[in-house]
Each structure stands twice: as structure tokens, then as C-alpha cells.
Design a protein around this motif. Sequence first.
Motif, PDB file in Angstrom:
ATOM      1  N   GLY A  72       2.450   1.491  -0.625  1.00 42.49           N
ATOM      2  CA  GLY A  72       2.206   1.704   0.797  1.00 42.49           C
ATOM      3  C   GLY A  72       2.673   3.078   1.230  1.00 42.49           C
ATOM      4  O   GLY A  72       3.250   3.832   0.451  1.00 42.49           O
ATOM      5  N   GLN A  73       2.421   3.407   2.492  1.00 47.76           N
ATOM      6  CA  GLN A  73       2.858   4.685   3.038  1.00 47.76           C
ATOM      7  C   GLN A  73       4.385   4.693   3.191  1.00 47.76           C
ATOM      8  O   GLN A  73       5.028   3.637   3.183  1.00 47.76           O
ATOM      9  CB  GLN A  73       2.202   4.934   4.394  1.00 47.76           C
ATOM     10  CG  GLN A  73       0.700   5.148   4.329  1.00 47.76           C
ATOM     11  CD  GLN A  73       0.160   5.790   5.581  1.00 47.76           C
ATOM     12  OE1 GLN A  73       0.431   6.959   5.862  1.00 47.76           O
ATOM     13  NE2 GLN A  73      -0.617   5.050   6.352  1.00 47.76           N
ATOM     14  N   PRO A  74       4.980   5.880   3.333  1.00 44.92           N
ATOM     15  CA  PRO A  74       6.432   5.938   3.554  1.00 44.92           C
ATOM     16  C   PRO A  74       6.850   5.136   4.780  1.00 44.92           C
ATOM     17  O   PRO A  74       6.174   5.149   5.813  1.00 44.92           O
ATOM     18  CB  PRO A  74       6.693   7.443   3.752  1.00 44.92           C
ATOM     19  CG  PRO A  74       5.574   8.127   3.023  1.00 44.92           C
ATOM     20  CD  PRO A  74       4.379   7.238   3.212  1.00 44.92           C
ATOM     21  N   LYS A  78       8.251  -1.233   2.087  1.00 48.83           N
ATOM     22  CA  LYS A  78       8.154  -1.654   0.675  1.00 48.83           C
ATOM     23  C   LYS A  78       9.495  -2.151   0.148  1.00 48.83           C
ATOM     24  O   LYS A  78       9.595  -3.258  -0.388  1.00 48.83           O
ATOM     25  CB  LYS A  78       7.642  -0.489  -0.188  1.00 48.83           C
ATOM     26  CG  LYS A  78       6.252   0.015   0.182  1.00 48.83           C
ATOM     27  CD  LYS A  78       5.802   1.132  -0.727  1.00 48.83           C
ATOM     28  CE  LYS A  78       6.677   2.365  -0.617  1.00 48.83           C
ATOM     29  NZ  LYS A  78       6.690   2.945   0.740  1.00 48.83           N
ATOM     30  N   LYS A  98      11.898   7.587   6.334  1.00 48.66           N
ATOM     31  CA  LYS A  98      10.955   7.549   5.226  1.00 48.66           C
ATOM     32  C   LYS A  98      11.431   8.421   4.063  1.00 48.66           C
ATOM     33  O   LYS A  98      12.271   9.312   4.227  1.00 48.66           O
ATOM     34  CB  LYS A  98       9.574   8.015   5.692  1.00 48.66           C
ATOM     35  CG  LYS A  98       9.468   9.480   6.060  1.00 48.66           C
ATOM     36  CD  LYS A  98       8.038   9.798   6.486  1.00 48.66           C
ATOM     37  CE  LYS A  98       7.866  11.295   6.761  1.00 48.66           C
ATOM     38  NZ  LYS A  98       6.488  11.633   7.150  1.00 48.66           N
ATOM     39  N   GLY A 120       6.346   6.002  -1.385  1.00 51.00           N
ATOM     40  CA  GLY A 120       5.218   6.016  -0.463  1.00 51.00           C
ATOM     41  C   GLY A 120       4.281   7.176  -0.757  1.00 51.00           C
ATOM     42  O   GLY A 120       4.717   8.284  -1.066  1.00 51.00           O
ATOM     43  N   GLU A 122       1.380  10.044   0.126  1.00 54.87           N
ATOM     44  CA  GLU A 122       1.163  10.967   1.242  1.00 54.87           C
ATOM     45  C   GLU A 122      -0.177  11.660   1.078  1.00 54.87           C
ATOM     46  O   GLU A 122      -0.900  11.437   0.093  1.00 54.87           O
ATOM     47  CB  GLU A 122       2.316  11.975   1.305  1.00 54.87           C
ATOM     48  CG  GLU A 122       3.681  11.318   1.516  1.00 54.87           C
ATOM     49  CD  GLU A 122       4.803  12.337   1.644  1.00 54.87           C
ATOM     50  OE1 GLU A 122       4.606  13.338   2.362  1.00 54.87           O
ATOM     51  OE2 GLU A 122       5.854  12.136   1.018  1.00 54.87           O
ATOM     52  N   GLU A 160      -4.797   5.326   4.341  1.00 55.83           N
ATOM     53  CA  GLU A 160      -4.726   4.047   3.635  1.00 55.83           C
ATOM     54  C   GLU A 160      -6.091   3.651   3.076  1.00 55.83           C
ATOM     55  O   GLU A 160      -6.189   3.162   1.943  1.00 55.83           O
ATOM     56  CB  GLU A 160      -4.194   2.971   4.581  1.00 55.83           C
ATOM     57  CG  GLU A 160      -2.689   3.098   4.820  1.00 55.83           C
ATOM     58  CD  GLU A 160      -2.186   2.207   5.928  1.00 55.83           C
ATOM     59  OE1 GLU A 160      -1.038   1.740   5.829  1.00 55.83           O
ATOM     60  OE2 GLU A 160      -2.930   2.002   6.904  1.00 55.83           O
TER      61      GLU A 160
END
Length: 255
Positions: A72-74, A78, A98, A120, A122, A160
Motif C-alpha cells: 500500500g501507499q505510505p 500496513k 509515513k 509504501g 511512491e 493506486e
Amino acid sequence: MCGPYAKHAVPWWWAMRYTLPQYFSPSKPHIDRAKKFFNRAEYTLGSPRRVFFPESQREEGPKALPEIVVMGQPNVGKSSIVRSMVHEDVKVIVATYKGTTKLAHFYKIGFRFFLVDIPGYEEDDKVMGNTIMREVLQRRPMVKSVLFLVDCRGGLTDLEQYRIQHLEQYHVPYTFVVTKCDRASEWQLTRTVRQINKIVDSPWHVRCHREVFLTSAKEQIGIDELMVYMCARAGAMSVKKTEIEKEQSLTIPID
């Protein structure tokens, strides 16, 4: 614990699971068995490169264990999801800012499979987190599923959706996990669920599993179901078709 076995009040957003293409509702015996696996979780190591992964996981072979990857993204949650599953003595670094996770962290779950927490991703493909993501996901058949985390407050972003296309290109199965549902408004959660439903129902997203999970690591809701699901996807336990509510059945070992 959550669902019909919860000891606390069920929040309003938990009912949103009925709007999902398919939701996962395991029995209490399955939940108890999955918890036994996660109670025996061990932190193995953190690595920036495949050559430093656990020896059994560097190449496909008889000693390689299945892997479930958290992606997943920062700051999407997670490490918080991992923290909510394993014993408090297990090393998991969690912070409000993050970029906390800088390596691929391997957790051996009950000596049956690895849970892998990666940094994460980017926009810049040259950053270390994206490099580690490719090291973990590309040409590694031991990866049985990716838990693709989405913050319900922000919905599915362009970045995403771009990463979802990467998973399709890598031929890696993935499952949507919506995080921080306890912090979202009804409008935010409804929008995010609609976006995910559109992808799940799309014929172009062939690697996407139909199961979608709504979670709150803080309130420990949705975590029990997710643990059972991970064990099933990794082949550590099987789930009967009667455990799956709605029309479709899981493509996992069936009793």
C-alpha cells in the motif's frame, strides 16, 4: 474479535460489507485456528534485496514457504495491520508518520507461511520502496496473494490504480483491504467501496480476488476474518464453501 462473535458493539460501517461483491465470514473454529498460527508468529528479518531474503525464499524450491504480501501507499496502515495480528512481543515498527517501513520485513506465521510487510510505494520508481516492491513481487511464484491496502478516507487514487496494473502485469493475485474505516465518514466509505467494486467486477482485472475486507486495526475489527483468509490463501488451512457468503466461492483449498 468481530462479526457475530464480537464482545463489543459493532460500528455502523461494519454493515457496509453487505454492499461488497463478496465478503468473508468464517466460523469461530476457523478464527480460533488462525489465531493459533499468528500467536506463533516470529520476526525473521528485514531485507532491501532478494539476495538477503530468508534463504528458503530467495528462489523457488521445495523449501520455499508461501508468502502473503502487505502492500500500500505510505501511512496507509500496513504495519498497523501486521501489529494487530501478531503477539505484542513480535517486532513491528508502527508510527504516525509515513516512511517508517524501509525494508521488506518477513514474519513466519506458525511455520506455515511468511507474512511480508513491504515499504509504501511512491510515484518515483527510483525510490527504494518501489525497488523493494519489485524485488518481492516480480517472478516469485511463492507469493500467493497481495493484500492491497486502501485508506477509505482518500479512496482509490490514480497512483493506486497504476500499481494495480503492475500487479496484473506481474500476474500476482491481490485482495483489497480497506483500512481506517473507524475514521471515515459514511460518504468516504461509500465512495471507496464503489470504486473497489468497479475494479473487482471488471473483466480486465483478472488477478483481483472478489473478497474485500473492511478493517480497523485500532478497534480490532475485520482482523479475525483477514487472518483466516490469509491462512487459507497460503494453504495453511481450508475453508468450506458454506463459509463464504454471497454467490461466488473462494478459489482456495476446500474441505
